[in-house]
Design an enzyme around this catalytic site. Structure first.
Site, PDB file in Angstrom:
ATOM      1  CB  CYS B  86      -0.958  -0.042   1.188  1.00 15.26           C
ATOM      2  SG  CYS B  86      -2.361   1.077   1.014  1.00 15.26           S
ATOM      3  CG  HIS B 196      -3.660  -3.679   3.303  1.00 15.53           C
ATOM      4  ND1 HIS B 196      -2.495  -3.095   3.725  1.00 15.53           N
ATOM      5  CD2 HIS B 196      -4.423  -2.682   2.808  1.00 15.53           C
ATOM      6  CE1 HIS B 196      -2.549  -1.788   3.499  1.00 15.53           C
ATOM      7  NE2 HIS B 196      -3.706  -1.514   2.931  1.00 15.53           N
ATOM      8  CD  GLU B 198      -0.836  -5.564   5.613  1.00 17.89           C
ATOM      9  OE1 GLU B 198      -0.760  -6.215   4.543  1.00 17.89           O
ATOM     10  OE2 GLU B 198      -0.888  -4.323   5.653  1.00 17.89           O
TER      11      GLU B 198
END
Lengths: 743, 222
Positions: B86, B196, B198
């Site tokens: 990002c 994302h 994560e």
């Protein structure tokens, strides 16, 4: 001698929203004419927004304590124990007037302000919500306001890095000239490391932290305490400008500083900035404060004492520090490239003194400015009650009505809104917007999670402020319960019109009475809040809107309930409902959307039934009997079932209700009702056993259908495909906003 | 293998990234403040998401000129793995470690939702845990994720297999050219992506599709 320039004239006094009695009180208090700076300070401290002078008497009647409540109203935010030495810190606050004048910055700084309230207390923000109310979709300003407010909320919260997990968006022409932006934030802290605003100790440094002071927002709190007229656009300079990047650094710097043990007291600079924060810290601690404005970091030249004292520049804090820790504290702020300046000290004489260019420009009694500000017992009249619904309603097709309701401006999906908010950041979000309550897990704990919901039905409150106040609390409690959480406590954001009108004051008094009654019955105390009055434009008040935002605790997130059906072949039950499933159409969405009527009384809330039913549903969730629960609220049973179907992509076949009143059964808005679906039961319980348990608990529970296929069939009505439901539900918002680009 | 997470003022998914790396590798990564000029000896450098410097000039533009970035560039040249997610992706394009630019989303709105990602090239250190053509779930949350490159650059990155991920099944959320969601440098040891991973590494996130990316980069059996 305090110089007095400009001259204090009756016009100047009136321009500061101080009436004759209040000005006389000032003269009596200080025994002389106030200086211009002092007049500004009084105006900031004694306006409605900061002093709660019209509402205090009634706010005192609300329950604010409880076994888990660590800190009730009066601090930056409320604090509630969630076990294991942890606490949740939360509050809701309005930013209505600024958001109408300048929607992006008004909403952004509303979010910034509430986040600051939370981390000022030593908590790291973990969740946000926003209750937004706009004028009619047809009003020329509405689209612009929706677009700006949503972008502002997202722009600030996303950059700061807090997930937005819930909220409300509603349209009503009564907000055409006065929208509502109510921002909620919650944070997590160690229960024994909560920071308060009460200054302690004489001669200690008062330190200014964060961003520099400019002229933005001068007079903002005074503006927020007045009605709007046609000159509204001239007020744009009173709106502050937000800087989430600085706020994020301020968060990290404050939390880092708090760990050093340097902080004695801390107060964020919100409404009336330096004035309000300094007076509050001193008044609460029974200490005087002396400020030297020449030490205040400024970003504009030639600022007067008046401007500096009333500036509402954002992302600023005031602290009282242990002097020996000052170098350590300064290093933390320098690392984060934030201003750090000792601007004054505490004194033992209970005076609030302000020095500017070496001259004393204000010298006032601090207690009377702060916690002993004027208070009013405003006259009020009993609200008129609404006549029962009369006359038969024309027959409607249930399936057609459902499609029309879920595709209407107030019932359509809010996805267009919440996809502009970061709902996932921090990696703890378990239930996103669109469910009954947003849920985030407690970081660092194996099983705990917190549920958040914000609710009010302003149409109910307009028709009956007492029942409406009760209902707002009950619905919030119910939404939290529907996830399996134990509702812990709530914050209230009371938005009303001009309290000097007895009928508006009557709405306020009755709403508070209703809120108090429901909070006591449900053990759901109010631990923080905000009052926003004078929400009127050209003499027309908003709908009375007491927003209630609550927090609940889920001990084991594996036993969490969501609104989506779990699979086909699940049995569907309606819990807490009367024998005919639903009976009450007064003030319902069905009446409004299908029949274009808004008459009748709102549904009443039987608080004993609410409590019993909620406790029973929570038990079923925690035992793992059900993972699918949804409350019935706006739009009634049919809308609840449609939402469960849309969330899962699974349809249902619902039986035909007893009796002939199909509209009441499917669209009635009777309270205290939940829909659950149950898959495989454990070996030692069958469906009859479940119904028996409900009977023993005194909770009405009835089997109403089964999940199946991909269509929703309500009794004899034609089956509607879940896809058609979704199309109807998801289309309105993007098409209204003229969504461009992809998807 | 050891990892480091770079923290800028305004980074805000650094905590998510640290949690993911800790969960997957069992060891907390080094956290390196942007003003440092020495990198610890690590095998994976991660630039996390957020709004470094508020994104006030252009997303990533100021952070790309931070003291630590010179070290990261040198480490990348030595073959150390660098991942930018990002804002991290934006910083890597601004810094020149990755080709192309990230413009404002075509809708002009911030977008946070789940999308589908196709694994285009699974022969990078980051994507070896996936099958080529595999379609993953992954959330996005950004305002400036609209990937763009001029025709020559675009042809080069396509020809060199530098496209690691594409938005799949019509879920391109931002108008990215060729549906590009993630690209690598020519050597393949630097990856930037807008989504994302994560935030999708454990059951509580509703899925674990992101896990293999970190497991691959850290050479841990997924």
């Amino acid at each position: 001698m305090i110089p007095n320039d400009p001259q204090i004239t009756p016009d100047l006094i009136a321009a500061h929203n101080l009436n004759e009695d209040e000005y006389q009180k000032i003269l009596d208090l200080i025994g002389r004419e106030p200086s211009f700076t002092e007049l500004g300070i009084f105006s900031a401290m004694w306006n409605e927004h900061c002093s709660y002078k019209s509402s205090k008497k009634w706010l005192r009647t609300l329950p604010t304590t409880g076994p888990r409540v660590l800190q009730g109203p009066g601090e930056n935010a409320g604090v509630v124990d969630i076990g294991d030495g942890q606490a949740v810190v939360f509050k809701m606050e309005s930013h209505n007037h600024p958001s109408f004048i300048e929607p992006y910055q008004g909403a952004a700084t509303g979010v910034g302000g509430i986040l600051r309230d939370v981390f000022t207390m030593g908590a790291r923000p973990i969740a946000a919500m926003n209750a937004l109310r706009f004028g009619s979709p047809d009003h020329e300003k509405t689209r612009h306001l929706v677009s700006g407010v949503v972008a502002g909320v997202g722009g600030y919260g996303n950059s700061f890095g807090v997930p937005t997990v819930g909220g409300e968006v509603e349209f009503n022409s009564r907000y055409d000239g006065n929208i509502l932006v109510n921002a909620f934030a919650a944070g997590l802290a160690d229960a024994d490391k909560i920071f308060l605003s009460e200054a302690k100790g004489v001669g200690l440094p008062v330190v200014y932290l964060g961003a520099k002071t400019g002229r933005d927002g001068v007079g903002g709190a005074t503006m927020a305490s007045a009605e709007f007229g046609d000159d509204i656009d001239e007020k744009r300079p009173t709106v502050q400008v937000g800087d989430p990047f600085t706020e994020k650094r301020l968060l990290e710097a404050c939390l880092e500083l708090m760990k050093t043990g340097a902080v004695i007291a801390i107060q964020d600079m919100g409404a009336a900035g330096l004035t309000c924060s300094a007076v509050e810290m001193g008044a609460k601690g029974d200490l005087g404060i002396e400020l030297d404005l020449d030490k205040v970091p400024v970003r504009e030249d030639h600022m007067t004492a008046y401007e500096m004292m009333l500036s509402e520049s954002q992302e600023r804090m005031l602290m009282v520090l242990h002097p020996e820790k000052e170098p350590e504290a300064r290093a933390v702020f320098e690392k984060w490239e934030l201003d750090f300046a000792t601007v004054g000290h505490t004194t033992d004489d209970l005076r609030f003194r302000v020095i500017w260019q070496g001259t004393e420009v204000a010298n006032l009694p601090i207690k009377e400015l702060g916690d002993e500000a004027p208070e009013y017992d405003r006259p009020w009249v009993e609200p008129k009650s609404k006549a029962p619904l009369s006359g038969a309603l024309p027959e409607t097709d249930v399936a057609d009505a459902l499609l029309k309701i879920i595709g209407s401006p107030n019932m359509a999906s809010r996805r267009w809104v919440w996809e502009q908010y970061d709902t996932l950041i921090q990696g703890n979000s378990l239930v996103l917007p669109g469910g009954d309550a947003g849920v985030v897990r407690v970081d660092g704990h194996e099983t705990k999670a917190l549920a958040f919901s914000s609710d009010v039905n302003p149409r109910y409150c307009e028709a009956d402020p007492f029942e409406g106040g009760k209902q707002a609390v009950a619905e919030c409690w119910r939404n939290i319960t529907a996830t399996g959480a134990e509702p812990l406590a709530a914050t209230d954001n009371l938005n009303f019109g001009n309290p000097e009108k007895p009928e508006i004051m009557g709405q306020f008094v009755h709403a508070i009475k209703g809120i108090g009654e429901a909070c006591r019955a449900l053990g759901f105390s109010i631990v923080s809040g905000n009052v926003s009055l004078y929400n009127e434009t050209n003499g027309v008040g908003i709908l009375p809107t007491p927003t209630i935002a609550g927090v609940g605790l889920i001990p084991d997130r594996a036993k969490l309930a969501r609104i989506a059906f779990g699979g086909e072949g699940e049995e569907i039950f309606l819990i807490g409902a009367p024998p005919l499933w639903g009976t009450h159409l007064g003030q319902s969405r069905y009446l409004e959307i299908i029949h274009n009527r808004n008459d009748g009384p709102p549904p009443s809330v039987a608080l004993d039934l609410e409590l019993k039913t909620g406790n029973f549903v929570r038990t079923l969730i925690r035992e793992g009997v059900t993972h699918t629960v949804h409350d019935c609220s706006d739009g009634g049973l049919a809308v609840a079932l449609a939402e469960m179907a849309m969330a899962s992509g699974i349809g249902a076949i619902i039986e035909t209700p007893l009796g002939d009143e199909l509209a009441e059964a499917f669209f009635g808005e009777d309270q205290a009702r939940y829909v659950i679906s149950v898959g495989a039961l454990s070996a030692d319980e069958d469906l009859d056993g479940l119904l028996n348990r409900a009977r023993e608990a005194g909770v009405p529970m009835v089997h109403i259908g089964t999940t199946a296929g991909d269509t929703l069939k309500l009794g004899h009505a034609r089956a509607v495909s879940v896809r058609d439901l979704k199309t109807a539900h998801e289309s309105w918002f993007p098409s209204y906003m003229g969504a461009s680009g992809l998807n | 293998m050891k990892s480091a997470v770079i923290a800028f003022p305004g980074s805000n998914r650094d905590r998510d990234m640290i949690a993911a790396l800790t969960s997957i590798s069992g060891t907390a990564p080094n956290v390196v403040w942007h003003k440092e000029t020495n990198l610890p000896d690590v095998d994976l450098i991660v630039i996390p998401g957020g709004f470094s410097y508020g994104d006030y000039l252009r997303a990533g533009a100021i952070a790309a000129r931070s003291p630590i970035m010179g070290e990261i560039k040198a480490a990348a040249a030595r073959g150390v793995r660098v991942l930018g997610v990002c804002n991290g992706f934006q910083i890597l394009t601004e810094n020149g470690l990755l080709p192309g630019v990230l413009m404002r989303n075509a809708s002009l709105l911030f977008v946070c939702r789940e999308v589908k990602l196709e694994v285009v090239n699974n022969r990078t250190p980051f994507t070896g845990g996936y099958e080529k053509g595999q379609v993953l779930r992954c959330p996005v949350a950004h305002h400036d994720g609209n990937y763009f490159a001029d025709p020559d650059t675009l042809k080069a990155i396509e020809d060199n297999d530098q496209v690691a991920f594409r938005y799949a099944e019509g879920t391109n959320p931002n108008g990215s050219i060729h549906d590009i969601a993630g690209v690598t440098n020519r050597a393949g040891n630097v990856l930037g992506l807008m989504p994302h991973p994560e935030n999708l590494i454990e059951a509580a996130h509703g899925g674990t599709d992101g896990r293999a990316l970190f497991a691959s980069a850290l050479e841990i059996a997924a």
